[in-house]
Scaffold this motif. Structure first.
Motif, PDB file in Angstrom:
ATOM      1  N   ALA A 128      26.508  65.645 133.702  1.00  0.00           N
ATOM      2  CA  ALA A 128      27.869  65.142 133.447  1.00  0.00           C
ATOM      3  C   ALA A 128      28.157  63.822 134.165  1.00  0.00           C
ATOM      4  O   ALA A 128      29.077  63.096 133.773  1.00  0.00           O
ATOM      5  CB  ALA A 128      28.900  66.196 133.854  1.00  0.00           C
ATOM      6  N   THR A 129      27.371  63.486 135.196  1.00  0.00           N
ATOM      7  CA  THR A 129      27.594  62.195 135.869  1.00  0.00           C
ATOM      8  C   THR A 129      26.939  61.035 135.121  1.00  0.00           C
ATOM      9  O   THR A 129      27.078  59.880 135.514  1.00  0.00           O
ATOM     10  CB  THR A 129      27.059  62.212 137.323  1.00  0.00           C
ATOM     11  OG1 THR A 129      25.643  62.449 137.302  1.00  0.00           O
ATOM     12  CG2 THR A 129      27.744  63.288 138.161  1.00  0.00           C
ATOM     13  N   GLU A 139      32.381  54.787 131.606  1.00  0.00           N
ATOM     14  CA  GLU A 139      33.792  54.959 131.241  1.00  0.00           C
ATOM     15  C   GLU A 139      33.937  55.040 129.715  1.00  0.00           C
ATOM     16  O   GLU A 139      34.662  55.876 129.175  1.00  0.00           O
ATOM     17  CB  GLU A 139      34.623  53.800 131.784  1.00  0.00           C
ATOM     18  CG  GLU A 139      36.105  53.959 131.526  1.00  0.00           C
ATOM     19  CD  GLU A 139      36.936  52.843 132.148  1.00  0.00           C
ATOM     20  OE1 GLU A 139      38.164  52.863 131.930  1.00  0.00           O
ATOM     21  OE2 GLU A 139      36.372  51.960 132.841  1.00  0.00           O
ATOM     22  N   ALA A 140      33.220  54.171 129.007  1.00  0.00           N
ATOM     23  CA  ALA A 140      33.296  54.144 127.545  1.00  0.00           C
ATOM     24  C   ALA A 140      32.689  55.410 126.927  1.00  0.00           C
ATOM     25  O   ALA A 140      33.164  55.895 125.889  1.00  0.00           O
ATOM     26  CB  ALA A 140      32.590  52.903 127.011  1.00  0.00           C
ATOM     27  N   LEU A 269      31.380  67.925 137.457  1.00  0.00           N
ATOM     28  CA  LEU A 269      31.616  66.733 138.274  1.00  0.00           C
ATOM     29  C   LEU A 269      32.131  67.080 139.663  1.00  0.00           C
ATOM     30  O   LEU A 269      32.431  66.181 140.447  1.00  0.00           O
ATOM     31  CB  LEU A 269      32.648  65.829 137.571  1.00  0.00           C
ATOM     32  CG  LEU A 269      32.219  65.240 136.226  1.00  0.00           C
ATOM     33  CD1 LEU A 269      33.412  64.599 135.531  1.00  0.00           C
ATOM     34  CD2 LEU A 269      31.102  64.218 136.411  1.00  0.00           C
ATOM     35  N   GLY A 270      32.264  68.370 139.964  1.00  0.00           N
ATOM     36  CA  GLY A 270      32.780  68.783 141.268  1.00  0.00           C
ATOM     37  C   GLY A 270      31.983  68.146 142.394  1.00  0.00           C
ATOM     38  O   GLY A 270      30.768  68.254 142.422  1.00  0.00           O
ATOM     39  N   GLY A 271      32.685  67.461 143.310  1.00  0.00           N
ATOM     40  CA  GLY A 271      32.030  66.824 144.450  1.00  0.00           C
ATOM     41  C   GLY A 271      31.491  65.433 144.179  1.00  0.00           C
ATOM     42  O   GLY A 271      31.042  64.746 145.090  1.00  0.00           O
ATOM     43  N   ALA A 272      31.500  64.980 142.915  1.00  0.00           N
ATOM     44  CA  ALA A 272      30.986  63.631 142.594  1.00  0.00           C
ATOM     45  C   ALA A 272      32.062  62.584 142.889  1.00  0.00           C
ATOM     46  O   ALA A 272      33.254  62.855 142.774  1.00  0.00           O
ATOM     47  CB  ALA A 272      30.592  63.560 141.122  1.00  0.00           C
ATOM     48  N   ASP A 273      31.632  61.395 143.278  1.00  0.00           N
ATOM     49  CA  ASP A 273      32.553  60.271 143.493  1.00  0.00           C
ATOM     50  C   ASP A 273      32.785  59.604 142.134  1.00  0.00           C
ATOM     51  O   ASP A 273      32.128  58.625 141.779  1.00  0.00           O
ATOM     52  CB  ASP A 273      31.947  59.286 144.500  1.00  0.00           C
ATOM     53  CG  ASP A 273      32.921  58.168 144.885  1.00  0.00           C
ATOM     54  OD1 ASP A 273      33.957  58.002 144.186  1.00  0.00           O
ATOM     55  OD2 ASP A 273      32.642  57.456 145.866  1.00  0.00           O
ATOM     56  N   ILE A 274      33.717  60.164 141.361  1.00  0.00           N
ATOM     57  CA  ILE A 274      33.864  59.709 139.979  1.00  0.00           C
ATOM     58  C   ILE A 274      34.384  58.274 139.898  1.00  0.00           C
ATOM     59  O   ILE A 274      34.041  57.542 138.970  1.00  0.00           O
ATOM     60  CB  ILE A 274      34.719  60.675 139.120  1.00  0.00           C
ATOM     61  CG1 ILE A 274      36.102  60.873 139.705  1.00  0.00           C
ATOM     62  CG2 ILE A 274      34.013  61.999 138.921  1.00  0.00           C
ATOM     63  CD1 ILE A 274      37.018  61.689 138.795  1.00  0.00           C
ATOM     64  N   ALA A 275      35.178  57.868 140.886  1.00  0.00           N
ATOM     65  CA  ALA A 275      35.687  56.479 140.872  1.00  0.00           C
ATOM     66  C   ALA A 275      34.521  55.500 141.002  1.00  0.00           C
ATOM     67  O   ALA A 275      34.436  54.515 140.252  1.00  0.00           O
ATOM     68  CB  ALA A 275      36.692  56.273 141.992  1.00  0.00           C
ATOM     69  N   ALA A 276      33.600  55.789 141.933  1.00  0.00           N
ATOM     70  CA  ALA A 276      32.435  54.915 142.115  1.00  0.00           C
ATOM     71  C   ALA A 276      31.538  54.933 140.883  1.00  0.00           C
ATOM     72  O   ALA A 276      30.892  53.927 140.552  1.00  0.00           O
ATOM     73  CB  ALA A 276      31.642  55.353 143.345  1.00  0.00           C
TER      74      ALA A 276
END
Length: 357
Positions: A128-129, A139-140, A269-276
């Motif tokens: 999922a990352t 993002e797209a 995505l739990g624990g992932a730095d999604i913003a980065a």
């Protein structure tokens, strides 16, 4: 429900017990698949779907065959004819699915019912990352997944011949009763205090007046999509065996629960730095879906997520029962059992976010 990438990628020789008369299939394809030209070579996909899936290779192109498994089956299970029907209806609506050439309901051809569809070439993201792509494209990709889900739920199911594809209305009450019954009936797999709380709380807290109906996929995850080889665009959504007429909010929340799901339970995505990573946040993702489907908001969203965690926990609880009875022995099955207590606790935590006390 798909496994990890290693066990799903690519094809292998047809596994023992899954072979069939390839000459009979080639004869059938000549009569039912426009443009078919042999010779035909048959390979089996590694993926662990409950309906065996084969790659049919010809000199000019490749096809995919999905069939019912050989042997005695539960009534209504492995309904490849339902998959062919929903794919045909959705293609009519312009939704991205593989084109179905024909359905065969004659057991005499290869031993079971089957259908043949186009082989869609592209990228499948098992994680999922979405590793290995630039942040801007990530993002797209998420936006394309969101758009695909929204467009599915906007399809006029009656207009594309799917009015009889399921029971409209009362979705949550029916589903909660079904999974609660399955949990309670499997006495060997035992009981869990968090699950017992959910059995009481969920049916008493179904959002009032919330009875929308749409075509629902039932397992809408990023690894059930084929993306364009170089563009952030969905070419085909796969694995329709859990699809029905259901509640669009429940279907969307199953997709969005990746935001609250630790990756060691299922791809999340739990624990992932999604913003980065350049992945949109959960609120932004929900807002995009609402915008696309003409909603101001999803007031029942936290309930929908709690319901989906409960449903997944009930499925894993069933796997535990099968492991204990010796009918499920894969490494993946044992891993599901190992994480089950954590998943049940997480499910109750989601209910608390939705107002449970």
């Amino acid at each position: 429900m798909s496994g990890s990438s290693d066990e799903n990628v690519g094809t292998t020789a047809v596994r023992e017990g899954y072979g069939f008369d390839e000459r009979a299939l080639a004869d059938w394809m000549r009569g039912h698949v426009p443009g078919y030209v042999g010779p035909l070579q048959v390979e089996q996909f590694r993926g662990g779907q409950s309906n065996p899936t084969y790659k049919l290779v010809t000199p000019g192109r490749a096809y995919v065959l999905r069939r019912k498994p050989p042997g005695l089956l539960l009534k209504g299970a492995h309904a490849v004819e339902r998959e062919a029907k929903v794919l045909t209806g959705l293609e009519r609506a312009g939704f991205p699915v593989a084109h179905v050439h024909a359905l065969c309901t004659d057991d005499a051809v290869i031993g079971t019912w089957f259908y043949v569809m186009d082989m869609v070439e592209g990228r499948i993201f098992w994680d999922a990352t979405v590793p290995g792509v630039p942040a801007g494209e990530r993002e797209a990709i998420f936006d394309a997944m969101n758009a695909a889900m929204a467009s599915l739920h906007m399809v006029d199911y009656a207009a594309v011949g799917l009015a009889d594809y399921g029971k409209p209305g009362n979705y949550f009450a029916r589903q909660i009763a079904r999974w609660s019954r399955q949990y309670l009936d499997d006495t060997e797999a035992g009981r869990d205090p968090h699950m017992d709380l959910l059995l009481e709380w969920l049916p008493a807290n179904i959002p009032a007046g919330d009875d929308a109906t749409a075509i629902t996929h039932g397992d809408f995850r990023i690894d059930n999509m084929i993306f364009h080889p170089t563009e952030p665009r969905v070419l085909a959504v796969l694995d329709w065996e859990l699809s029905t007429l259901g509640h669009p909010g429940a279907d969307f929340a199953y997709n969005a629960m990746m935001y609250r799901m630790p990756p060691h339970i299922v791809a999340g995505l739990g624990g992932a730095d999604i913003a980065a990573l350049g992945i949109p946040g959960e609120e932004e993702y929900v807002a995009a879906y609402c915008r696309r489907t003409g909603r101001k908001s999803l007031p029942g969203y936290d309930f929908y997520v709690a319901f989906n965690f409960f449903r997944l926990a009930a499925i894993f609880h069933g796997i535990k029962g099968r492991v204990l009875r010796g009918t499920a022995s894969s490494a993946q099955a044992h891993e599901r059992v190992r994480v089950l207590p954590e998943l049940m606790e997480l499910a109750w935590h989601q209910a608390r976010q939705a107002g449970a006390r």
